[in-house]
Motif scaffolding. Structure first.
Motif, PDB file in Angstrom:
ATOM      1  N   SER A  97     104.117  77.607 100.358  1.00 56.72           N
ATOM      2  CA  SER A  97     102.907  78.077 101.023  1.00 56.72           C
ATOM      3  C   SER A  97     101.688  77.373 100.438  1.00 56.72           C
ATOM      4  O   SER A  97     101.609  77.162  99.230  1.00 56.72           O
ATOM      5  CB  SER A  97     102.755  79.592 100.835  1.00 56.72           C
ATOM      6  OG  SER A  97     103.826  80.283 101.440  1.00 56.72           O
ATOM      7  N   THR A  98     100.773  77.024 101.316  1.00 54.91           N
ATOM      8  CA  THR A  98      99.604  76.253 100.886  1.00 54.91           C
ATOM      9  C   THR A  98      98.305  76.986 101.209  1.00 54.91           C
ATOM     10  O   THR A  98      98.247  77.829 102.102  1.00 54.91           O
ATOM     11  CB  THR A  98      99.572  74.877 101.565  1.00 54.91           C
ATOM     12  OG1 THR A  98      99.519  75.070 102.985  1.00 54.91           O
ATOM     13  CG2 THR A  98     100.806  74.061 101.217  1.00 54.91           C
ATOM     14  N   ASN A  99      97.276  76.654 100.458  1.00 54.63           N
ATOM     15  CA  ASN A  99      95.928  77.135 100.761  1.00 54.63           C
ATOM     16  C   ASN A  99      94.947  76.042 100.398  1.00 54.63           C
ATOM     17  O   ASN A  99      95.214  75.222  99.504  1.00 54.63           O
ATOM     18  CB  ASN A  99      95.614  78.436 100.030  1.00 54.63           C
ATOM     19  CG  ASN A  99      95.597  78.291  98.532  1.00 54.63           C
ATOM     20  OD1 ASN A  99      96.625  78.055  97.917  1.00 54.63           O
ATOM     21  ND2 ASN A  99      94.419  78.413  97.928  1.00 54.63           N
ATOM     22  N   TYR A 100      93.826  76.010 101.114  1.00 57.00           N
ATOM     23  CA  TYR A 100      92.838  74.951 100.964  1.00 57.00           C
ATOM     24  C   TYR A 100      91.424  75.525 100.910  1.00 57.00           C
ATOM     25  O   TYR A 100      91.131  76.547 101.529  1.00 57.00           O
ATOM     26  CB  TYR A 100      92.921  73.974 102.140  1.00 57.00           C
ATOM     27  CG  TYR A 100      94.226  73.243 102.270  1.00 57.00           C
ATOM     28  CD1 TYR A 100      95.257  73.749 103.060  1.00 57.00           C
ATOM     29  CD2 TYR A 100      94.433  72.036 101.607  1.00 57.00           C
ATOM     30  CE1 TYR A 100      96.463  73.080 103.178  1.00 57.00           C
ATOM     31  CE2 TYR A 100      95.639  71.362 101.723  1.00 57.00           C
ATOM     32  CZ  TYR A 100      96.643  71.883 102.509  1.00 57.00           C
ATOM     33  OH  TYR A 100      97.839  71.215 102.622  1.00 57.00           O
ATOM     34  N   ALA A 101      90.562  74.816 100.214  1.00 58.89           N
ATOM     35  CA  ALA A 101      89.139  75.122 100.285  1.00 58.89           C
ATOM     36  C   ALA A 101      88.671  74.804 101.704  1.00 58.89           C
ATOM     37  O   ALA A 101      89.165  73.860 102.335  1.00 58.89           O
ATOM     38  CB  ALA A 101      88.358  74.288  99.278  1.00 58.89           C
ATOM     39  N   ASP A 102      87.732  75.581 102.203  1.00 59.07           N
ATOM     40  CA  ASP A 102      87.244  75.369 103.570  1.00 59.07           C
ATOM     41  C   ASP A 102      86.725  73.947 103.764  1.00 59.07           C
ATOM     42  O   ASP A 102      86.864  73.371 104.843  1.00 59.07           O
ATOM     43  CB  ASP A 102      86.140  76.379 103.890  1.00 59.07           C
ATOM     44  CG  ASP A 102      86.672  77.791 104.077  1.00 59.07           C
ATOM     45  OD1 ASP A 102      85.862  78.737 104.015  1.00 59.07           O
ATOM     46  OD2 ASP A 102      87.893  77.951 104.286  1.00 59.07           O
ATOM     47  N   SER A 103      86.135  73.388 102.729  1.00 59.75           N
ATOM     48  CA  SER A 103      85.508  72.074 102.843  1.00 59.75           C
ATOM     49  C   SER A 103      86.510  70.935 103.049  1.00 59.75           C
ATOM     50  O   SER A 103      86.113  69.836 103.452  1.00 59.75           O
ATOM     51  CB  SER A 103      84.665  71.787 101.607  1.00 59.75           C
ATOM     52  OG  SER A 103      85.482  71.767 100.442  1.00 59.75           O
ATOM     53  N   VAL A 104      87.791  71.181 102.770  1.00 57.16           N
ATOM     54  CA  VAL A 104      88.781  70.103 102.885  1.00 57.16           C
ATOM     55  C   VAL A 104      89.845  70.381 103.949  1.00 57.16           C
ATOM     56  O   VAL A 104      90.699  69.515 104.192  1.00 57.16           O
ATOM     57  CB  VAL A 104      89.475  69.828 101.537  1.00 57.16           C
ATOM     58  CG1 VAL A 104      88.444  69.576 100.443  1.00 57.16           C
ATOM     59  CG2 VAL A 104      90.423  70.946 101.136  1.00 57.16           C
ATOM     60  N   LYS A 105      89.784  71.526 104.577  1.00 57.87           N
ATOM     61  CA  LYS A 105      90.779  71.859 105.592  1.00 57.87           C
ATOM     62  C   LYS A 105      90.773  70.835 106.712  1.00 57.87           C
ATOM     63  O   LYS A 105      89.717  70.435 107.206  1.00 57.87           O
ATOM     64  CB  LYS A 105      90.513  73.254 106.163  1.00 57.87           C
ATOM     65  CG  LYS A 105      90.924  74.383 105.241  1.00 57.87           C
ATOM     66  CD  LYS A 105      90.636  75.738 105.868  1.00 57.87           C
ATOM     67  CE  LYS A 105      91.046  76.876 104.924  1.00 57.87           C
ATOM     68  NZ  LYS A 105      90.707  78.201 105.484  1.00 57.87           N
ATOM     69  N   GLY A 106      91.961  70.399 107.089  1.00 57.37           N
ATOM     70  CA  GLY A 106      92.086  69.406 108.143  1.00 57.37           C
ATOM     71  C   GLY A 106      91.982  67.971 107.650  1.00 57.37           C
ATOM     72  O   GLY A 106      92.270  67.037 108.399  1.00 57.37           O
ATOM     73  N   ARG A 107      91.561  67.798 106.402  1.00 65.30           N
ATOM     74  CA  ARG A 107      91.433  66.438 105.856  1.00 65.30           C
ATOM     75  C   ARG A 107      92.387  66.179 104.694  1.00 65.30           C
ATOM     76  O   ARG A 107      92.869  65.066 104.516  1.00 65.30           O
ATOM     77  CB  ARG A 107      89.994  66.197 105.377  1.00 65.30           C
ATOM     78  CG  ARG A 107      88.943  66.339 106.451  1.00 65.30           C
ATOM     79  CD  ARG A 107      87.566  65.908 105.945  1.00 65.30           C
ATOM     80  NE  ARG A 107      87.076  66.752 104.850  1.00 65.30           N
ATOM     81  CZ  ARG A 107      86.777  66.297 103.642  1.00 65.30           C
ATOM     82  NH1 ARG A 107      86.910  65.015 103.364  1.00 65.30           N
ATOM     83  NH2 ARG A 107      86.319  67.133 102.712  1.00 65.30           N
ATOM     84  N   PHE A 108      92.649  67.194 103.905  1.00 63.91           N
ATOM     85  CA  PHE A 108      93.513  67.066 102.735  1.00 63.91           C
ATOM     86  C   PHE A 108      94.837  67.777 102.985  1.00 63.91           C
ATOM     87  O   PHE A 108      94.882  68.810 103.656  1.00 63.91           O
ATOM     88  CB  PHE A 108      92.857  67.686 101.495  1.00 63.91           C
ATOM     89  CG  PHE A 108      91.665  66.955 100.951  1.00 63.91           C
ATOM     90  CD1 PHE A 108      91.045  65.931 101.657  1.00 63.91           C
ATOM     91  CD2 PHE A 108      91.154  67.299  99.712  1.00 63.91           C
ATOM     92  CE1 PHE A 108      89.943  65.267 101.153  1.00 63.91           C
ATOM     93  CE2 PHE A 108      90.059  66.654  99.182  1.00 63.91           C
ATOM     94  CZ  PHE A 108      89.445  65.636  99.909  1.00 63.91           C
ATOM     95  N   THR A 109      95.894  67.226 102.392  1.00 65.22           N
ATOM     96  CA  THR A 109      97.210  67.851 102.483  1.00 65.22           C
ATOM     97  C   THR A 109      97.858  67.858 101.107  1.00 65.22           C
ATOM     98  O   THR A 109      97.984  66.806 100.471  1.00 65.22           O
ATOM     99  CB  THR A 109      98.125  67.100 103.463  1.00 65.22           C
ATOM    100  OG1 THR A 109      97.515  67.055 104.748  1.00 65.22           O
ATOM    101  CG2 THR A 109      99.477  67.799 103.571  1.00 65.22           C
ATOM    102  N   ILE A 110      98.268  69.039 100.670  1.00 64.47           N
ATOM    103  CA  ILE A 110      98.974  69.164  99.401  1.00 64.47           C
ATOM    104  C   ILE A 110     100.466  69.288  99.675  1.00 64.47           C
ATOM    105  O   ILE A 110     100.878  69.932 100.646  1.00 64.47           O
ATOM    106  CB  ILE A 110      98.463  70.369  98.575  1.00 64.47           C
ATOM    107  CG1 ILE A 110      99.066  70.356  97.166  1.00 64.47           C
ATOM    108  CG2 ILE A 110      98.737  71.684  99.288  1.00 64.47           C
ATOM    109  CD1 ILE A 110      98.425  71.377  96.227  1.00 64.47           C
TER     110      ILE A 110
END
Length: 122
Positions: free
Chosen positions: A56-69
């Protein structure tokens, strides 16, 4: 137990970079892994992206759609694919992991990597 981060560098806005962070040592298992960013002039590290042992992943709003872990369990490695980079993504990126080691088999260690610098500018 230690984490070794790599992959930082300089890139123009709109470019891409891929960060890697490999864990080594007497590891029993790795639970959560994550990437944090310390922006220039700031002391606090902010969570950029995290991934659990189950994926399961979570992202900061500022990087959603641009970064992938992502992570490779066989290699004890976590990756951060960063696309469409912006100047505000500039900073030192640190990886962190919760690791169960042979020296502490009933708990976990919070381990930080050494940081890798990312500069986004034209």
């Amino acid at each position: 137990v230690q984490l070794q981060a790599s992959g930082g560098g300089w890139v123009q806005p709109g470019g891409s970079l891929r960060l890697s962070c490999a864990a080594s040592g007497n590891i029993v298992s790795i639970n959560t892994m994550g990437w944090y960013r310390q922006a220039p002039g700031k002391q606090q590290r902010e969570l950029v992206a995290g991934i659990t042992g189950g994926g399961s992943t979570n992202y900061a709003d500022s990087v959603k759609g641009r970064f992938t872990i992502s992570r490779d369990g066989a290699k004890n490695t976590v990756y951060l694919q960063m696309n469409s980079l912006k100047p505000e993504d500039t900073g030192v990126y640190y990886c962190k992991a919760h690791i169960t080691a042979t020296t502490n088999p009933y708990g976990y260690l919070e381990v930080w990597g050494q940081g890798t610098k990312v500069t986004v500018s034209s």
